[in-house]
Design an enzyme around this catalytic site. Structure first.
Site, PDB file in Angstrom:
ATOM      1  N   TYR A   1      19.624 -36.444  22.223  1.00 32.90           N
ATOM      2  CA  TYR A   1      19.171 -37.537  20.929  1.00 32.90           C
ATOM      3  C   TYR A   1      20.694 -38.439  21.568  1.00 32.90           C
ATOM      4  O   TYR A   1      20.547 -39.631  20.630  1.00 32.90           O
ATOM      5  CB  TYR A   1      18.893 -37.145  20.091  1.00 32.90           C
ATOM      6  CG  TYR A   1      18.814 -37.614  19.012  1.00 32.90           C
ATOM      7  CD1 TYR A   1      17.720 -38.701  18.719  1.00 32.90           C
ATOM      8  CD2 TYR A   1      19.501 -37.892  18.163  1.00 32.90           C
ATOM      9  CE1 TYR A   1      17.834 -39.724  17.503  1.00 32.90           C
ATOM     10  CE2 TYR A   1      19.783 -38.367  16.446  1.00 32.90           C
ATOM     11  CZ  TYR A   1      18.742 -39.443  16.697  1.00 32.90           C
ATOM     12  OH  TYR A   1      18.548 -39.693  15.492  1.00 32.90           O
TER      13      TYR A   1
HETATM   14  C1  UGA Z   1      19.385 -35.117  11.513  1.00 32.97           C
HETATM   15  C2  UGA Z   1      18.578 -35.966  12.308  1.00 32.97           C
HETATM   16  O1  UGA Z   1      17.436 -35.255  12.838  1.00 32.97           O
HETATM   17  C3  UGA Z   1      18.524 -36.731  13.034  1.00 32.97           C
HETATM   18  O2  UGA Z   1      17.992 -38.035  12.623  1.00 32.97           O
HETATM   19  C4  UGA Z   1      20.051 -38.020  12.459  1.00 32.97           C
HETATM   20  O3  UGA Z   1      20.194 -38.490  13.575  1.00 32.97           O
HETATM   21  C5  UGA Z   1      21.375 -36.423  12.456  1.00 32.97           C
HETATM   22  O4  UGA Z   1      20.555 -36.057  11.047  1.00 32.97           O
HETATM   23  C6  UGA Z   1      22.548 -37.589  11.924  1.00 32.97           C
HETATM   24  O5  UGA Z   1      22.591 -37.348  10.736  1.00 32.97           O
HETATM   25  O6  UGA Z   1      23.263 -37.558  12.478  1.00 32.97           O
HETATM   26  P1  UGA Z   1      19.907 -32.510  11.674  1.00 32.97           P
HETATM   27  O7  UGA Z   1      21.453 -32.855  11.385  1.00 32.97           O
HETATM   28  O8  UGA Z   1      19.994 -31.605  13.053  1.00 32.97           O
HETATM   29  O9  UGA Z   1      19.608 -33.820  12.280  1.00 32.97           O
HETATM   30  O10 UGA Z   1      19.411 -32.329  10.654  1.00 32.97           O
HETATM   31  P2  UGA Z   1      18.530 -31.558  10.099  1.00 32.97           P
HETATM   32  O11 UGA Z   1      17.071 -31.523  10.789  1.00 32.97           O
HETATM   33  O12 UGA Z   1      18.029 -32.058   8.288  1.00 32.97           O
HETATM   34  O13 UGA Z   1      19.239 -29.782  10.254  1.00 32.97           O
HETATM   35  C7  UGA Z   1      20.090 -29.628   9.831  1.00 32.97           C
HETATM   36  C8  UGA Z   1      20.407 -28.251  10.027  1.00 32.97           C
HETATM   37  O14 UGA Z   1      19.783 -27.278   9.731  1.00 32.97           O
HETATM   38  C9  UGA Z   1      20.328 -28.151  11.523  1.00 32.97           C
HETATM   39  O15 UGA Z   1      21.581 -26.937  11.960  1.00 32.97           O
HETATM   40  C10 UGA Z   1      19.638 -27.776  11.318  1.00 32.97           C
HETATM   41  O16 UGA Z   1      19.347 -27.000  13.285  1.00 32.97           O
HETATM   42  C11 UGA Z   1      19.401 -26.722  10.298  1.00 32.97           C
HETATM   43  N1  UGA Z   1      17.837 -26.219  10.241  1.00 32.97           N
HETATM   44  C12 UGA Z   1      16.850 -26.930  10.362  1.00 32.97           C
HETATM   45  C13 UGA Z   1      17.261 -25.409  10.288  1.00 32.97           C
HETATM   46  O17 UGA Z   1      18.582 -24.123  10.035  1.00 32.97           O
HETATM   47  N2  UGA Z   1      15.865 -25.012   9.339  1.00 32.97           N
HETATM   48  C14 UGA Z   1      14.788 -25.412  10.114  1.00 32.97           C
HETATM   49  O18 UGA Z   1      13.928 -24.867   9.525  1.00 32.97           O
HETATM   50  C15 UGA Z   1      15.253 -26.900  10.072  1.00 32.97           C
END
Ligand code: UGA
Length: 329
Positions: free
Chosen positions: A148
């Site tokens: 991504y």
């Molecule tokens: C998010 C967005 O999904 C992306 O589109 C965006 O580009 C990115 O932020 C960014 O700002 O660069 P992400 O950091 O993966 O990506 O955001 P979340 O889905 O909110 O996850 C945050 C953290 O929580 C991650 O470490 C993920 O693994 C964790 N998580 C997520 C969990 O532990 N449990 C869950 O059920 C979902």
């Protein structure tokens, strides 16, 4: 201004459209209602906007549609459409990331080059940095850790190229973990709120010590609105909320604002998940005179209130479909 907003029915897109209409702009929104998540949530995002006399909505897919439909008179583009999802970008779904993040951006740039565009705002992501484990500044070496992130970075480079070679007034805004009412259902806070409301344990990938610079959606919208008028052509700018926290700290804040303690289940760390994103926002302050306004506690409280209503309406709809009365206490 006459502004085209791509991804207008999405989480950030619908907030941006609302703001641009409030500021008196004429907005055309395009969205394909991609099946990545439920059409219903996107329709709810759009509902309060649809009757606005200055808003026109087109349901279409940017990768296949004739852009001539949206070219006439367009003075600025806010390009938010894309294939989201860091952890889902591996494997056979990668072609969707190439098409929706890279090819669509190239198509927009190509078809609008030489036009009278005053601004092309590209929604980039903190995912372009990868795992640097320090404060992330725009001039840093970029090493995305997920497919991504690779596509978001490649499209950012295209914006830069079209700025240099075709004088397109592009600006790439690197958004850091945007949250708030309307958040996408695959994102952490949305999922955690759902778990709290359903009294289920929340699932944490890894040890929960990963850090995110959470950015409230209204702060993002303020920057997008400012980017349309500011002298920022050719720039790449971090948009970080100034609320870096570990996942465990954020969960504690959520428990506090919701008044609901929750059980935690720890699962395997996900491939592509970076350990830390902390934005250096010096450039954001310098170019836009902007400091984020909404703290994590305030922002999570607002997302929680929205989620309660959202889950209630989902339950009602499900009950109506099943032809039974919802249980009310
Ligand atoms: C998010 C967005 O999904 C992306 O589109 C965006 O580009 C990115 O932020 C960014 O700002 O660069 P992400 O950091 O993966 O990506 O955001 P979340 O889905 O909110 O996850 C945050 C953290 O929580 C991650 O470490 C993920 O693994 C964790 N998580 C997520 C969990 O532990 N449990 C869950 O059920 C979902």
């Amino acid at each position: 201004m006459k502004i085209l907003v791509t991804g207008a029915a999405g989480f950030i897109g619908s907030h941006v459209v609302a703001r641009l209409l409030k500021d008196g702009h004429e907005v055309t929104g395009v969205d394909s209602f991609d099946l990545y998540y439920a059409r219903g949530q996107k329709e709810k995002n759009l509902l309060p906007l649809m009757l606005h006399p200055q808003f026109k909505f087109i349901e279409d897919n940017l990768s296949t549609m004739a852009l001539v439909k949206v070219q006439k008179g367009t003075e600025a583009i806010v390009h938010l459409a894309g294939q989201p999802g860091v952890r889902g970008s591996w494997g056979s779904s990668f072609h969707r990331y190439v098409t929706n993040n890279l090819q669509v951006t190239q198509k927009l740039l190509e078809e609008f080059k030489g036009s009278k565009l005053k601004r092309f705002v590209y929604a980039s992501s903190s995912s372009v940095y990868g795992d640097r484990g320090e404060v992330l500044s725009e001039d840093m070496r970029l090493e995305p850790k997920s497919p991504y992130g690779v596509t978001k970075l490649a499209a950012e480079h295209l914006c830069q190229l079209y700025h240099v070679e075709h004088k397109m007034p592009t600006v790439a805004l690197r958004f850091f973990s945007v949250y708030g009412p309307g958040q996408r259902p695959d994102m952490a806070f949305h999922r955690f709120c759902q778990s709290l409301l359903r009294e289920a344990a929340i699932s944490i990938y890894g040890d929960g010590k990963q850090i995110r610079d959470y950015t409230y959606v209204d702060d993002v919208v303020d920057v997008v609105a400012a980017a349309l008028g500011a002298d920022v052509a050719g720039q790449v700018v971090n948009v970080g909320g100034g609320s870096p926290a570990t996942l465990l700290e954020a969960i504690a804040v959520l428990e506090e604002v919701s008044g609901k303690p929750c059980a935690r289940t720890f699962l395997e760390r996900q491939k592509g998940d970076v350990f830390s994103t902390r934005a250096d926002t010096a450039k954001l302050e310098r170019l836009f005179g902007f400091k984020p306004k909404v703290s994590l506690k305030e922002g999570l409280a607002r997302e929680w209130e929205w989620m309660k209503r959202f889950v209630e309406s989902e339950d009602e709809e499900r009950a109506i479909k099943a032809n039974v009365q919802p249980i009310t206490e």
